[in-house]
Design an enzyme around this catalytic site. Structure first.
Site, short mmCIF file in Angstrom:
data_model
loop_
_atom_site.label_atom_id
_atom_site.label_comp_id
_atom_site.label_asym_id
_atom_site.label_seq_id
_atom_site.Cartn_x
_atom_site.Cartn_y
_atom_site.Cartn_z
CE1 TYR A 129 -2.98 2.71 2.76
CE2 TYR A 129 -3.91 2.04 0.56
CZ TYR A 129 -3.82 3.09 1.63
OH TYR A 129 -4.73 3.88 1.80
NE ARG A 182 -5.49 12.57 -6.11
CZ ARG A 182 -5.61 11.60 -5.13
NH1 ARG A 182 -4.30 10.95 -4.97
NH2 ARG A 182 -6.51 11.50 -4.09
CE LYS A 200 -6.79 3.66 -1.52
NZ LYS A 200 -6.80 4.55 -0.26
CD GLU A 343 -8.65 5.37 -3.39
OE1 GLU A 343 -9.78 5.02 -2.65
OE2 GLU A 343 -7.98 6.54 -2.81
CG ASP A 344 -5.77 7.73 -5.95
OD1 ASP A 344 -4.69 7.27 -5.81
OD2 ASP A 344 -6.43 8.02 -5.05
CG ASP A 367 -8.71 9.88 -3.16
OD1 ASP A 367 -9.20 9.05 -4.05
OD2 ASP A 367 -7.87 9.48 -2.52
CG ASN A 530 -0.24 9.42 1.15
OD1 ASN A 530 0.45 9.13 2.13
ND2 ASN A 530 -1.58 9.26 1.21
CG ASN A 575 -3.48 6.15 4.25
OD1 ASN A 575 -4.60 5.46 4.12
ND2 ASN A 575 -2.54 6.42 3.78
N1 LIG Z 1 -3.75 10.70 3.64
C1 LIG Z 1 -4.80 10.22 3.07
O1 LIG Z 1 -5.31 9.37 3.65
C2 LIG Z 1 -5.06 11.03 1.86
C3 LIG Z 1 -6.42 10.78 1.38
C4 LIG Z 1 -6.47 11.45 -0.03
C5 LIG Z 1 -5.49 12.11 -0.60
N2 LIG Z 1 -4.21 12.25 0.06
C6 LIG Z 1 -3.41 13.03 -0.89
O2 LIG Z 1 -3.59 14.13 -0.84
C7 LIG Z 1 -2.96 14.77 -2.11
C8 LIG Z 1 -3.72 15.74 -3.04
O3 LIG Z 1 -4.81 14.75 -3.43
P1 LIG Z 1 -6.14 15.52 -4.04
O4 LIG Z 1 -7.04 14.39 -4.53
O5 LIG Z 1 -6.64 16.47 -3.27
O6 LIG Z 1 -5.57 16.18 -5.28
P2 LIG Z 1 -5.94 17.49 -6.02
O7 LIG Z 1 -5.07 17.66 -7.38
O8 LIG Z 1 -7.32 17.23 -6.37
O9 LIG Z 1 -5.85 18.90 -5.36
C9 LIG Z 1 -4.47 19.39 -5.07
C10 LIG Z 1 -4.81 20.58 -4.41
O10 LIG Z 1 -3.34 21.20 -3.83
C11 LIG Z 1 -3.25 22.66 -4.53
N3 LIG Z 1 -1.92 22.84 -4.36
C12 LIG Z 1 -0.91 22.40 -5.28
N4 LIG Z 1 0.36 22.88 -5.24
C13 LIG Z 1 0.14 23.42 -4.19
C14 LIG Z 1 0.73 24.37 -3.30
N5 LIG Z 1 2.23 24.37 -3.70
N6 LIG Z 1 0.56 25.10 -2.32
C15 LIG Z 1 -0.74 25.07 -2.04
N7 LIG Z 1 -1.50 24.27 -2.61
C16 LIG Z 1 -1.16 23.58 -3.47
C17 LIG Z 1 -3.89 22.38 -5.94
O11 LIG Z 1 -4.12 23.61 -6.24
C18 LIG Z 1 -5.13 21.73 -5.51
O12 LIG Z 1 -6.30 22.67 -5.00
C19 LIG Z 1 -2.32 13.75 -2.68
O13 LIG Z 1 -1.01 13.65 -2.50
C20 LIG Z 1 -3.05 12.41 -2.37
O14 LIG Z 1 -2.06 11.37 -2.10
C21 LIG Z 1 -3.99 11.64 1.07
O1 LIG Z 2 -3.87 5.85 -1.05
C1 LIG Z 2 -3.56 6.24 0.09
O2 LIG Z 2 -2.60 5.90 0.80
C2 LIG Z 2 -4.37 7.32 0.69
C3 LIG Z 2 -5.27 8.26 -0.32
O3 LIG Z 2 -6.26 7.50 -0.93
C4 LIG Z 2 -4.42 8.78 -1.37
O4 LIG Z 2 -5.13 8.93 -2.52
O5 LIG Z 2 -3.46 9.29 -1.13
MG LIG Z 3 -6.77 7.82 -2.93
#
Ligand SMILES: NC(=O)c1ccc[n+]([C@@H]2O[C@H](COP(=O)([O-])OP(=O)(O)OC[C@H]3O[C@@H](n4cnc5c(N)ncnc54)[C@H](O)[C@@H]3O)[C@@H](O)[C@H]2O)c1
Ligand SMILES: O=C(O)C[C@H](O)C(=O)O
Ligand SMILES: [Mg+2]
Length: 688
Positions: A129, A182, A200, A343-344, A367, A530, A575
């Site tokens: 993962y 994404r 997943k 997802e993603d 997400d 991530n 996460n």
């Molecule tokens: N921890 C978790 O469980 C978890 C869950 C979902 C997503 N994520 C992570 O979150 C991140 C974003 O996912 P998402 O689906 O929202 O992506 P997304 O592309 O939909 O959104 C990214 C956002 O960040 C902004 N951004 C980009 N660069 C930036 C900067 N330098 N400063 C400020 N803002 C900035 C963009 O404008 C956009 O609004 C990914 O790395 C994903 O892996 C983590």
């Molecule tokens: O995949 C993960 O680890 C968490 C989340 O779904 C992500 O997109 O980052």
């Molecule tokens: Mg995800």
């Protein structure tokens, strides 16, 4: 002639089976075909009786190696890989080597694979993962060996309704679907993003006990044994007489059994004695990873001679939606009760598909919604860690960096929580500040995504705050001229800095140091992006620059930080793995028609309530991943109960909504636990 095998004694409640004896499987394969089928293969673990009966004699080395010995042998080879590579500087290479050894086992022997995964989840989750799965997706063209899951592409338009029947399982409980647009913070990885649904679903098996090949019991026939129990029926297991024929008849219905198969079986069975026999027919009730290949805008992939997907730009607009619509129709035609986890998906389609489908069938976007629940649980834990009462959450000042599918999902759920606490929707977002790549979002922002509008700040709200202010400008002090006096004014003294930007290092040294001036004595930093390299900061940076008394969480795992003098800076993994397995499991076991906000809220509250005051005092917001099955059972039960309360539960198997409604909280948890699979070898018998 069927080799009849009695599976196990019925437990007191009608639809569950005690696992007094291993549940046998009736299979159609024989000989080498069995060895090449990871769902049923046992390698050298086949006992002699099975080798004789299944045509395996001579196809394996003579020595029978037990499951426990196989397990120990795999772990030894894994640990020696770890030892031999501990000093290697190329950590990506090592991570991929670990992924390969696990994937080879996955491709060969699923029972052993899921057992080692479940028993060693803390070590292996970062491999199968996040974060390693991101590396796998980036290198997928070189890593692909054995197909896993299904692929529906733009070229398959008009064909999906028939394609769906190519999947061998009669029933599918859970689908994880991506379009690869994404992948984590790695962007558009096209068809190579299939690694995410696979990873997943491995977590679904490990955490939620979803069974990759559910053995479904059903009465084969009511056999008339005139002179009592015949000798030597060749049964592999203890025979258990059952007198309640209606119990078995009921099981048949409950399994939406193929009644022709039973009729045929009755014709086959010739034993002239009466025995209500619980026989087993294997219907693979599978988890199913799915990739929607609608092209890719990643030129590097299009130019890669080994790229495995369509070499064309991504579909857009109605063309894109028509592909998803067709796929969903095909799924719901064949598996009307299947749950689909999106997802993603890139933000615009994450929100669009959620709006399009969430009232139509049982689906959720992990997400947007899974992440929101995990973040909310962490934010509520932060309020406690900051020595405040939970009803002070509406006053928690939160700066969110990232206005995408995840960041907006988190703020939406946080606002819902504030409205529930205060009853006041108008001011619910007043303490939340949102930035995207163009800085602070205020009402002056042009062409703002509608989903972000509720979080756009009034420019005059805090002296000096302007649209597009950088993160440092938002969190740091500034010289403002007030009453003709120059003075330092903190614009926002955030209690929490939460990153979902996908960009590593956004929480730089200056930003982290500015948090020392937070109005809270214990500011929290959630670097949730991530994989690891995309985390807004590392745990070491956070404790070093923001101070030792912070609360820290990240999306990918980091080690705890040794602060000296025996003090430990505890690191949390914020996460969505803490919630999506329980959300899916609860939706499955309640037979939920749809997944509602209250079901998601119940999941988040269950996770938040899981932590003791002692944990919180240390800055520990989430349970150890070693307890993921226990938390998933409780989260799943909370989702079941919310589904029943909202009258969207339609029951599962023979457990109808009324029965679910009668269950106490403890009985619901027990009900969930009983439906969680734990891998063991099953005796195999062959249908002639
Ligand atoms: N921890 C978790 O469980 C978890 C869950 C979902 C997503 N994520 C992570 O979150 C991140 C974003 O996912 P998402 O689906 O929202 O992506 P997304 O592309 O939909 O959104 C990214 C956002 O960040 C902004 N951004 C980009 N660069 C930036 C900067 N330098 N400063 C400020 N803002 C900035 C963009 O404008 C956009 O609004 C990914 O790395 C994903 O892996 C983590
Ligand atoms: O995949 C993960 O680890 C968490 C989340 O779904 C992500 O997109 O980052
Ligand atoms: Mg995800």
């Amino acid at each position: 002639m069927w080799n009849l095998t009695v599976a196990s004694r019925l437990s007191r409640s009608r639809c569950f089976f005690s696992s007094v004896i291993p549940r046998p499987c009736i299979i159609q394969k024989r000989g080498a075909d069995i060895l090449h089928d990871p769902w049923i293969n046992k390698d050298t673990g086949f006992p002699l009786t099975e080798r004789n009966r299944l045509g395996l004699r001579g196809l394996l080395p003579p020595r029978v190696i037990s499951f426990e010995q196989q397990y120990a042998r795999f772990m030894e080879s894994y640990r020696s890989l770890e030892k031999n590579t501990v000093s290697e500087s190329d950590t990506s290479h090592v991570a991929l080597a670990k992924w390969r050894i696990l994937n080879r086992l996955h491709d060969r022997n699923e029972t052993l694979y899921f057992r080692v995964l479940i028993d060693n989840i803390k070590d292996f989750a970062p491999i199968i993962y996040t974060p390693t799965v991101g590396l796998v997706c980036q290198n997928y063209s070189g890593l692909f060996r054995r197909p896993r899951g299904m692929y529906f592409s733009a070229k398959d338009k008009g064909e999906m309704m028939s394609m769906i029947y190519n999947w061998p399982a009669q029933k599918v409980d859970m689908i994880v679907l991506t379009d690869g647009s994404r992948i984590l913070g790695l962007g558009d990885l096209g068809v190579h993003g299939i690694g995410i649904p696979i990873g997943k679903l491995d977590m679904y098996v490990a955490a939620a006990g979803l069974n990759p090949q559910r053995v479904v019991f059903g009465v084969l026939a009511k056999l008339i044994l005139k002179d009592g129990m015949p000798e030597g029926l060749g049964l592999e297991a203890e025979l258990v007489f059952h007198t309640k024929v209606e119990v078995f008849e009921m099981l048949m219905e409950d399994l939406d059994f193929d009644t022709n198969r039973i009729a045929n079986a009755k014709a086959i069975v010739g034993i002239s004695s009466c025995l209500y026999v619980l026989c087993v027919v294997v219907i693979f009730c599978l988890i199913l990873p799915v990739m929607l290949d609608v092209g890719t805008n990643n030129l590097k992939l299009i130019e890669d001679p080994l790229y495995l997907g369509l070499r064309q730009p991504r579909l857009e607009g109605e063309e894109y939606l028509s592909i998803i619509d067709e796929f969903i129709e095909a799924v719901l035609t064949r598996w009307p009760k299947a749950i689909v986890q999106f997802e993603d998906f890139q933000m615009k389609w994450a929100f669009e598909t959620l709006k399009r489908y969430r009232e139509r069938f049982c689906m959720f976007n992990d997400d947007v919604q899974g992440t929101a629940g995990v973040a909310l649980a962490g934010l509520l834990g932060t309020v406690r860690a900051q020595g405040r009462s939970l009803d002070d959450f509406p006053n928690q000042k939160i700066v969110v960096v990232g206005a995408g599918s995840a960041g907006l999902g988190v703020l939406s759920m946080a606002v819902q929580a504030v409205v529930r606490m205060t009853g006041n929707a108008k001011t619910a977002a007043q303490n939340f500040f949102l930035l995207d790549k163009d800085g602070l979002i205020t009402k002056e922002r042009k062409n703002l995504d509608p989903a972000a509008v509720p979080f756009a700040k009034d420019p005059g709200l805090i002296a000096g705050l302007r649209d597009g202010d950088s993160l440092l400008e938002v969190v740091s002090s500034m010289l403002v001229l007030e009453q003709q006096q120059q003075q330092h004014v903190k614009k926002v003294k955030p209690d929490v800095l939460l990153g979902l930007s996908g960009v590593g290092g956004v929480f730089n040294e200056e930003v982290l140091k500015a948090l020392r001036e937070s109005s809270s004595n214990r500011p929290a930093i959630f670097a949730m992006s991530n994989p690891t390299m995309n985390a807004e900061c590392t745990s070491v940076e956070a404790f070093k620059h923001a101070g030792e008394n912070i609360v820290f969480a990240s999306g990918s795992p980091f080690e705890n930080v040794q602060l000296g003098n025996g003090k430990v800076g505890y690191v949390n993994q914020a996460n969505n793995m803490y919630l999506f397995p329980g959300i899916g499991l609860g939706a499955l076991l309640s037979g939920a028609r749809i997944i509602t906000d209250d079901m998601l809220q119940a999941a988040a509250e269950c996770l938040a309530s899981y932590m003791t005051d002692q944990d919180i005092e240390k800055g520990i917001l989430y349970p150890s991943i070693n307890g993921i099955r226990d938390i998933t059972a409780k989260v799943g039960a909370s989702v079941v109960r919310a589904a029943v309360a909202e009258e969207v539960a339609e029951g599962y198997g023979k457990v109808d909504p009324e029965e679910l409604a009668y269950m106490s909280k403890e009985e619901t948890v027990e009900y969930v636990r009983r439906n969680m699979w734990y891998p063991n070898y099953s005796p195999l018998v062959q249908q002639k």
